[in-house]
Structure formats: structure tokens, C-alpha cells
Enzyme design. Sequence first.
Site, mmCIF file in Angstrom:
data_model
loop_
_atom_site.group_PDB
_atom_site.id
_atom_site.type_symbol
_atom_site.label_atom_id
_atom_site.label_comp_id
_atom_site.label_asym_id
_atom_site.label_seq_id
_atom_site.Cartn_x
_atom_site.Cartn_y
_atom_site.Cartn_z
ATOM 1 C CB SER A 141 -0.883 0.009 1.254
ATOM 2 O OG SER A 141 -1.520 1.258 1.437
ATOM 3 C CE1 TYR A 155 -3.982 -1.990 5.256
ATOM 4 C CE2 TYR A 155 -3.142 0.227 4.886
ATOM 5 C CZ TYR A 155 -3.688 -0.943 4.399
ATOM 6 O OH TYR A 155 -3.937 -1.072 3.055
#
Length: 272
Positions: A141, A155
Site C-alpha cells: 500500500s 496497518y
Amino acid sequence: MYTPRRPRPERALITGAAGGVGSATARRLVADGARVALTDIDQDRVRALAAEIGSAAVVLPADGTDSDGVAAVVEGAVGELGGLDTVVAAQGAAVGGGVDPRHTESWNRALDVNLHGTFHVAGSALPHLVEASGSLVLLASTAGLIAGPPGAAGYTAAKAAVIGLTRWLARDYGPRGVRVNAVCPGFVRTPLAQGSMAYLAKREGITADEAFALSARHVPLRRVAEPEEIAACCAFLASGDASMVTGHVLVADGGGAAVDASTVAFDPPPVP
């Protein structure tokens, strides 16, 4: 002259296949001629995807954080498909939480789903990918490159670690004929992003679609990605067209990571 052993994936395992990017990647690889093994903890959605795809898909549901379960999925995929030449590790979850000790549980959960699950599938699949001179594509990401959304410490850390793992695997397994790359999307119009958009929509008193648009206000392309666009990146990296590409981190975020946050005040008004 080097000639790729296969121009397109033929036998692919996709983890996180019930998610937006995972399911789009499954459809894309099947359209390109592959047979696919699909795994996800969400049995109902992954079985529905397999029913949609038809005979080119087999279903092997599992919890991606369970190393034994992942190993069984890999062996099942090898048995069903007759081997593996491609793995796309698309499992992931947007788990909130900061670094306060009260958030230890969410921190561990974020790492389990987004990092440890990727580690498990890579470790189990790589011996088969070595045999096939195959390709491993990991979903990271832009949160792994630049600070992710507020309240997403685990995350962000996990996705940064996936990028580091990608580069290490590329170095270690390149001499054995395996290519390893990562894709770093920004926001994608998937259920994974809906939680962030629901929060933004509630805070601003707008709709979810308007929240997506607001999140992309300073992205050069002025929009978020569609799952099929990320799937196309995965398909490219898995294919013989990327035969000289390994250890690469492909950023697919409409140019968002290229923008210096301190300069967004100078942007022109959004295009109507």
C-alpha cells in the site's frame, strides 16, 4: 536472447480472493487464460466468486493468519492445478489503532493479517515457484511508503514491512528464477476502503461517493482507483512482459505519493 517460459500465468493462487482487488485479479488472470485457486477466510464470498468464474477456479477457504491452514491451501492448489507458477498475495484488512498500549490487540491483528499472512503464503509457495520459475506478487500500500491514515499505525507498519519483505525475497530468490514484486495502491473503490470513507462521510456530512472524491482532491488524477486497475498491475507483474522486473514496488495511486503535502495549498480548485 531470453525467452520467458510462459507469457501469461497459467496456474495461480490468489489469497484474499474475496476482497475487491483479489476478486478483480482472479477475474483478470482467468480472462488471460489461467486456472486459479482462490482462498479467503470469507467462505461465502469466495465460493460465490468461484461460481461466477466457473471451471477455471477452485476454492480453498482458509484463515490467512494460520500458518498450517495456509500451507494446506498451497498444497491443495498445487494438487488441483498441477503446480503453481503465480501467487498473488492480496489478503489484507484495515485495522485501526495507534501506539497507545490500549491498542496492542489491534496492532497485533494488523500485523497478523497484513504481514504475517503474507509471510506464511510466501514461505509455503516459494518452493513450488522455484520449480516453475514463477512469480510472486505481494499487495502492499502507499501507506507503506508514506504515513497512512490517522489511527492506522499497525496497518502502516505492516505494509512498510511487506515492501521490505518483497525486496529481500527478490534478492534471495532471483538466483533461483523467481521474480517477486509488490503493488502499492492508494485508495481503491473496494469494501476495504469503505470504513475510512464512512468515517469521512459522517465527519463531513457527505455521501460515501463524495468522500471518495474528497480523498482524491489533491491526487493528480483526481480520483481513486478501481479494483480492475490494480488487478491489471498484478497481471503485468505476473506475466512474461515483466520478465526483467523483480524487487520492484509499483505505485498505483493516481500520482498521490508524488505530491509534496506542503504544496497542496497551491493546487488549483478541483475540476467541476
